[in-house]
Every structure is written in C-alpha cells, then in structure tokens.
Design an enzyme around this catalytic site. Structure first.
Site, PDB file in Angstrom:
ATOM      1  N   ASN A 125       0.798  -1.223   0.000  1.00 27.27           N
ATOM      2  CA  ASN A 125       0.000   0.000   0.000  1.00 27.27           C
ATOM      3  C   ASN A 125       0.835   1.279   0.000  1.00 27.27           C
ATOM      4  O   ASN A 125       0.293   2.361  -0.175  1.00 27.27           O
ATOM      5  CB  ASN A 125      -0.994   0.006   1.166  1.00 27.27           C
ATOM      6  CG  ASN A 125      -0.327  -0.067   2.517  1.00 27.27           C
ATOM      7  OD1 ASN A 125       0.823  -0.519   2.617  1.00 27.27           O
ATOM      8  ND2 ASN A 125      -1.018   0.359   3.550  1.00 27.27           N
ATOM      9  N   SER A 208       0.739  -7.860   6.492  1.00 23.37           N
ATOM     10  CA  SER A 208      -0.350  -8.544   7.199  1.00 23.37           C
ATOM     11  C   SER A 208       0.141  -9.222   8.477  1.00 23.37           C
ATOM     12  O   SER A 208       1.335  -9.469   8.654  1.00 23.37           O
ATOM     13  CB  SER A 208      -0.941  -9.617   6.293  1.00 23.37           C
ATOM     14  OG  SER A 208       0.005 -10.663   6.130  1.00 23.37           O
ATOM     15  N   GLU A 231       5.410  -4.579  11.397  1.00 25.26           N
ATOM     16  CA  GLU A 231       4.232  -3.735  11.623  1.00 25.26           C
ATOM     17  C   GLU A 231       3.101  -4.454  10.901  1.00 25.26           C
ATOM     18  O   GLU A 231       3.149  -4.624   9.681  1.00 25.26           O
ATOM     19  CB  GLU A 231       4.501  -2.336  11.080  1.00 25.26           C
ATOM     20  CG  GLU A 231       3.454  -1.330  11.472  1.00 25.26           C
ATOM     21  CD  GLU A 231       2.385  -1.162  10.409  1.00 25.26           C
ATOM     22  OE1 GLU A 231       1.427  -1.969  10.409  1.00 25.26           O
ATOM     23  OE2 GLU A 231       2.509  -0.232   9.603  1.00 25.26           O
ATOM     24  N   CYS A 268      -2.765   1.282   7.066  1.00 22.74           N
ATOM     25  CA  CYS A 268      -2.724   0.490   8.307  1.00 22.74           C
ATOM     26  C   CYS A 268      -3.282   1.305   9.469  1.00 22.74           C
ATOM     27  O   CYS A 268      -3.546   0.773  10.532  1.00 22.74           O
ATOM     28  CB  CYS A 268      -1.328  -0.006   8.601  1.00 22.74           C
ATOM     29  SG  CYS A 268      -0.080   1.257   8.419  1.00 22.74           S
TER      30      CYS A 268
END
Lengths: 497, 497
Positions: A125, A208, A231, A268
């Site tokens: 992303n 993920s 993360e 996120c």
C-alpha cells in the site's frame, strides 16, 4: 519471466556480499552515510514522472497520491540523513575514569553500532514510503547496515526502478556493491531462505499479521534468533464521547467518512472501529456518516488479492449475528472494487464475537454502540494492541470519562485527540508501532528517525586510549554530537586528566 | 516446608494483583518512583549484617564479598532512582504544530511509558545485585512497572528477607501491595505459569543458556509474545598480542590468574578463553599463569549443582583430543570444590571442536594457541556472541593486528583494552549485554540505567492540549527534563502559539 524467483544459491551469494560489504560500510562516517542517503533521494527524484506512471499502473494508486508519497519518501531519506549526522541516536555515554577510587574506576564509553545486514519486506500500500527505499531501508542505512530488499511482487517494476536508483547512489558514493541487494521472489521459500540465512541480522516488515507473524516465528527458530520489527496493522479504534457528539456530530462524521475511505481505506491506520455510547449524539453521527459514505465512489484496490480479501472479509463481518449494515456507497462504478461501507453492532455482540475484532483492510468501519461507560470499558479491555487509538471528546468528556480514556492509552502506540488516525507524520516525535499484534516489538517505531535504533546495538569501550576510540567518543568531540558525560548531557569536550 | 511452590491458582491471584497495581503505579510521578526505590535501599540497609550471615550460609560466598555486593545493590537502586528522576531515559520528543502547512502539521509529543508487570528471575551468583532487588527489579520500578520475583531456590531465605524490605518500602510509600510480589517455586511449572500468564508483560533473567532460552521460547509461543531480556553468560574471550606479551607477560599473567579465579570463577564475565599467537611471549605467559594458578586454593562453590556441573564440564573439556592440562591448583583443601585449572589447545583443535566453545562456569580458562594471524581470525569468526571481549596489546599491536581486533569488536557487548572482563561498573556508559547467545536481545543492557528502557515503550500524543498532556511533555517543562524539541535537545519551555 522478467522477475524470476531467486534460487537458494543466488540468495547465498547475495548474503555473502552483504556480509562483506557490512564490514566496510559500518566503518564509514556518519557524514558519508548521510551523503549516501541524500544521493538516493536525488536518484529517485531523477527517475522523474516515469516512475509515477509505472507505479500507478502497477498499484491502481492515482498519480497525485503517488506524488505525495514520493515527496514523503524523499523527505524520509533526507531527514533521517540529518538525524544520522546529528548523532543523538547513537546514545553516546561517557563516564570518565576515577583512578584513585578503590578499586580504580576505568574510563567507559558507549555508543550504538550497526547490527549487520537488514532484510526489508515492503508493503503493497506504500510502494515508495514503506518499500524498497522506504523507512526501513533508510533507517538501516543510517544505522550502518547493508540492506537486502525482497521486492514486493505487487509493484516489482517500481521496486526495480527504485533499486536502480539506490545502486546508482551506491556507485556515486564509492560504496561496496553489497551495501544494497534487490531480490525477487513470489514463493514462500525465497522469503524464508532470506530470513534463515546466518548473515541476516535483523528484519523490517510492513504487511499482514500472517506475514509478519511467520517472519517472527522463523526468526525465533533460528540457531541465532534475530530482532524482527513487523508492523502488522491494526483496527485503530476511535472513541466518540457524548458532549462532543452533541455539539459536533456532523463535523466529526464528515472527518471520519473521509478518513475511512481515504485511498480506498488502504492504510494500516484506517479507523476500522468506532466505539460510542448510545444517545442522540451517536444517532446523529451515524445518520451523517451514512450520508457521507453513500456519496463516496468505490475504486480499484491495490491488486486483485487485496480486492477479493476485502470483499470477503467485509461480507463476513457484515453477515455476523447482530451486525447491521448502516450504509454502503451508492455511487455506481464500472469494475467497482473497494466498496465504502459501514456497519454497526451492540457492545455485547462485539464482546462475544472475536471475528469483529479483526482488521478488514479497506474502506470499512464498524460502529460499536455501548449502553454505558462500563460496557465501553469492557470493549477497551478486550481490544488487542493497536497502532493508534483516537479520543473524540470535549475537555468535559475527558474529565468525565478519564478512566476509559486512560485504559485506551495503555493499548496503543499513538494516541490522538480530536483528529483522525490516517496521516502518519514523519518526525522524531512520531511513534508508528504499538503493543502486539500491532507490531512484534512495541519498544520501537518504523516511522521517524528513532526507527534507526531498531537496527543498532550498544557497544561499550572500556579503558581505551583517546586515539584508539571512534570519533563519536573521543575527548575532543570532533563530530560535535550530544553525549551524556558523567550523567549530564553535553556537547563539551572532555578535559584530559 | 517453609518455601512451598506456588500453585497455579496462587500465581493467578498474584498476577491479577500485579495488573491492578500497574494501573496505579504507572501514574505516579518520577519523583515518587525514585523515592520508593531509595526506600528499598534504606530497608535493605536496615536488615544489617544478619542479611550477610544468612546469605553467606546459603551461598558459600564470604561476607566481605557479600558486603561489596550489598553496597553495589544499594548504589544501583539509588543511582537508577536518580536516573529515573533525571528523565533522560523517557526520550521525550516534541514537534510543535504548523497549522498553516498544507495539510496542517499537528502537535506531536512522545515519551516512554511502562510495559506492565515484569517477571524477574535472579541469578545464584549475585544474590543481591542480580536478584530480588537487583538491577532488573530496580529498572522495572524506575520504568513504572510492578515486579514479580521468582525467588532463587539457592538463596530463598536471602530472597525472603530482601522481599520483606521491598514490601516495607511499598507500605511506607503508600503504594498498592501488588507493586511487588515474591513467588517461590523450584519446579519448572511455576516458572512457566508465570511466563505464560497474560498479565506478564516482560521478563528479566540472568542465568544459564538453557534457562534463558526456555523463557525466550515460551514467551514467543504466547498468544501475545513479550520481550525477554535474558543474560545467559559468555566465555569472554581475551586476545593477547605479541609485543604486549614480550614486555609484560608476567604482569598480564598475574592479572589473569586473579580474574580467572575471582569468587571461584563464578562470574558471567569470567575470562574462559585466552587466544594468542605462539611465540616466546606466550610461552612465558603460560609459565607465569601456571605458577599463579597452582597457588590459588580451591573453594566451596555457590551450591552443589554448580560444583558438580563445574567438575563435570571442566573434566570433559580437559579430556578432549589435543587439549593439554597446563596447571591445576596445588593447594590442598578439605571439601575442595571449584578447583582452579587452565588448559591449552591448538587453534585447529579449538576450531574443530564446538564443545571447547562452551562456557565452563567456574575458575577455568582455555588457552588457544594460534600459528598465525589468519588462524586467530578464524577463531574470532567462529566464536558466538559474547558479553565481553578483551584486547591485551600495545598500540603497535593494535595497529598491526587491526583487522582481527576490528572483527572481535563485532561479536561483543563490552570491549576492553588492557584490563580484565570481571568487574562490571554500574554506570550509564556500561553495556552488559551482547549478541546472542550472550543475551536474547543485544539492543539492551541489564546493568546501568539504560536498562530501564527494556521495560518501557513509546507512546505518541497527537493534538492534545497542554493541560491534558502528562507533565513530562507539557509546554512549561515542569520537571525540567531534557527533551528533543523540533529536532534539538533542550530544557527550554515551549512558547505557546
């Protein structure tokens, strides 16, 4: 096949070169590291708008959004270069000798040194800012570590272009080639072989939970375990309080409709959970939020896997018992993906159904309606660790609901007041991290120059003469850095005894 | 049975109380934490010499040695209390808002906050300094964490007395009882139940590799993994260089005979490996060291388990192929344990036999004879991570053998020049840690006030008004602590905008 998976033999060669390069790179000065990082920024800039075109093709992210992310990435490289040179992160400590103490006290000096080759797994992303030349790579270079990037298959061409820019910077700065390596791999085996290689000394990951947890488990199963900073996302709960909603429900709803759907919800820090107490304020908020969400168009997501995962997870969440659909986008789109949607559930439904606590990566948020402060407290106590938590409240609310708010603080890494969690400022004060499962190590951040410390460890020099010490610790403080000398922060030179 | 193993139910009660206490203790001021820590020191002092008598009975450590360790323990408590109040460890960072930036930059402030209840496993060889009120406990209290100590069975009475002193300090400072708990357990189950309890948020451990590695593995298997700082010992290699030995072989030998046998060799920093190049200097060093070792009397070790493990491991090491006994103590003692001994092997024998790389906990050291600088380099490259490494060399040696010395630096936490590794100074500049398997996390220390950071994590406040911020981050800097404001270290107040 342009981007062929690396073989085990190729990975071993890469890791040997990285190890050799480490022993050269760790010895160059802070100024040289900073100059290398600034060169990377220049080389990325020199790729021009061709980079944006290709990334937009690969990721479906619009060019204006990518332009902002590129600016952010260049800022990261340059500001971490500044931080690297400023040297505060070295945590230099000096305690001078007391020869006439019994026993004599030796001269002891400490600073951080690099861990070794760092393996970076970027995120789909953020194809620039959390990828090939993103925050993990910048932090590792600042710390003095070579970097091995496993190219994200969802933007392999972008990754290749950025890798090319880094390699140019390596050459221009006369650094050994092995300082940076770029490895392709779509298979599980490539990632695992890189993690398990003995020359890999730390890992940075954004993605993920499943991905991050696998890296963490593999690393801990190594003969020599290594630190993993993964993360792994978050549902970023938002707590709306009554007085604030009474006065500003509409305004808050507009702000949150934008935050939930920003970049098709692919952050996120997306606010995936909104918790509030039942009442007129909440009713009005839900009404206004619905109106806003209905007006937001669906849009292509990063790749087919993310789009189908979003559709499945959203449908599954919305079909749970006692979950009510509040609004979905009413804008018709061809090839619609990433449908903006909000749902609602009672606190009891939420408390009894762990599935509702899971991240639904996309433009979706669940509103949890509590009957009382006690129920809200139960919700907080059941939540897992989070990257962020947000309090939307008046000062009266804060005073009235202090206990709940204090409990919220204990589960998150970033604690926001009257704002939205999307938008992660790149600054030293930023903490982008949080208690597990938000990250694998809540003590470190992946945004801001404090992230450099993930990839460094202290070494303590005992009884070395001044000319044998590194510049950072020499009496005369030639780098003019802050050091803690006999328990006091100072830039002063140390007088000889 | 005076010291009965805690049951699973009792452990759960302890951990519930600890969790409740956490939410009170984390909110008290730095000054109150420091005052509590100073009270603990006072209460331990008030136990008087009765404490020394009992510990000496339990551990076979002579009272003068224990008196020094008690002083060290009180110093730790008091100096970490000072560090706690000074507040540098909080890593306070402030970036002020820029409302007219596009998008507006919010006010962001960050500081460290406590992780939660910390479980401490003390070491048998330091019944005060690395045990019930030792460094881990002091660091956890400074960080704002409650502590649960699992009493070491080898000094349960000592641990009980110290626990009593801590409990008095808890009362005198009007803190909730659950801030400190003392749990007995000789079984594997007690330790594991404490590690696996969801309210346990971090672990400090000093002891064997097997013990530390088990804690690390259990912690990583939890649903929510937690950080473990396990200090698991080391062979602390010492590298002797030719010119230094030519001029000072006798002096170095005397220094090392004392270091190897200090406190019956029962230190994690004991020099268990001496590496040098063959030549007259080394021959003379070995001759002088032998003479010294022969004169050192054997002595009772900490407990029967340690004595028998030492005897077995020493005999096993000394009976390996191509290992030659150089000297053993010639002093006759009744009930002799902890026999001082040194052996020697060629570099090739060492390189081909992993057993010789293992720690032999006691007054023993192995001398490895290298034929060349290359062989010495091979030895360095095969060594595991170490707490310490020592270079005994002239400045000429350092220049001549720079490559080897640089490689040594990369495997250790503390790097000593012309000294001995035994003797760990309690200071901010100390690093007592090192690459795995010396510790489970090379980024942290267990000695010195930087050890506080093992038990804390950052939290970032975004957009909070000044009166809602904690004192540490308020504009007026009421605690007068160092903070990094807009990238610059400062004690200044922040002007309102």
């Amino acid at each position: 096949m342009k981007f062929q998976d690396a073989s085990i033999e190729e990975i071993d060669i890469v890791m040997q070169e990285s190890w050799t390069a480490f022993h050269k790179y760790r010895k160059i000065s802070l100024a040289q590291r900073a100059s290398f990082m600034r060169s990377i920024a220049e080389e990325i800039e020199a790729l021009g708008d061709e980079l944006l075109h290709i990334t937009s093709e690969e990721t479906n992210l619009p060019e204006p959004r990518l332009r902002v992310e590129r600016t952010r990435t260049l800022f990261q490289l340059k500001s971490y270069a500044d931080a690297c040179e400023r040297g505060d992160w070295l945590e230099a400590r000096i305690d001078t000798a007391i020869p006439d103490r019994n026993p004599p006290k030796p001269d002891i000096r400490k600073m951080l040194i690099p861990l070794g080759p760092v393996l970076v797994f970027g995120a789909s992303n953020f194809p620039y800012a959390y990828s090939t030349a993103g925050g993990d790579t910048a932090c590792a270079f600042a710390a003095g570590c070579p970097v091995i990037v496993k190219a994200h298959p969802a933007h392999a061409r972008t990754s290749e272009m950025i890798a090319g820019a880094i390699k140019k910077a390596v050459q221009k700065n006369n650094l050994p080639e092995g300082v940076f390596a770029h490895v392709y791999g779509t298979s599980f085996e490539v990632g695992k072989a890189l993690v398990m290689h003995p020359n890999t000394k730390a890992i940075g990951f954004t993605g993920s939970f499943q991905g991050g947890k696998s890296l963490f488990d593999w690393s801990n199963q190594r003969k020599v375990p290594i630190p993993v900073f993964a993360e792994m996302g978050s549902i970023n709960p938002v707590f709306l309080f009554p007085e604030k909603l009474q006065t500003s429900a509409g305004e808050v709803a507009k702000m949150y409709a934008a935050s939930i759907t920003l970049s098709v919800g692919q952050f996120c820090t997306n606010p995936g959970l909104i918790v509030s107490m039942e009442g007129n304020g909440l009713t009005e908020f839900i009404y206004e939020l619905s109106n806003e969400i209905k007006k937001v168009a669906p849009a292509k997501m990063l790749h087919a896997g993310i789009a189908s995962a979003y559709a499945e997870k959203r449908k599954l969440a919305m079909s749970q018992a006692d979950v009510e659909t509040i609004a979905v986008s009413e804008v018709e789109e061809i090839n619609a993906e990433g449908l903006p949607a909000i749902a609602s559930a009672t606190a009891q439904a939420f408390l009894s159904n762990p599935l509702l606590h899971q991240e639904v990566f996309g433009p979706y948020s669940l509103i949890v309606r509590c009957k009382s402060e006690e129920e809200m407290m139960q919700v907080v106590q059941q939540l897992e660790g989070q990257l962020t938590a947000t309090i939307v409240a008046t000062e009266n609310d804060v005073n009235l609901y202090g206990k709940v708010i204090d409990a919220v603080k204990n589960i998150c890494g970033r604690f926001i007041y009257n704002g939205v969690p999307t938008g992660v400022e790149v600054s030293l004060s930023m903490h982008h991290g949080g208690p597990f499962p938000a990250t694998t190590d809540s003590r470190f951040t992946s945004v801001g120059a404090d992230g450099i410390k993930r990839f460094a460890r202290p070494i303590c020099y005992q009884n070395w003469s001044n000319d044998l010490l590194p510049d950072e610790l020499k009496n005369e403080n030639p780098l003019n850095i802050w050091r803690t000398v006999n328990d006091q922060l100072s830039k002063n030179r140390i007088e000889e005894f």
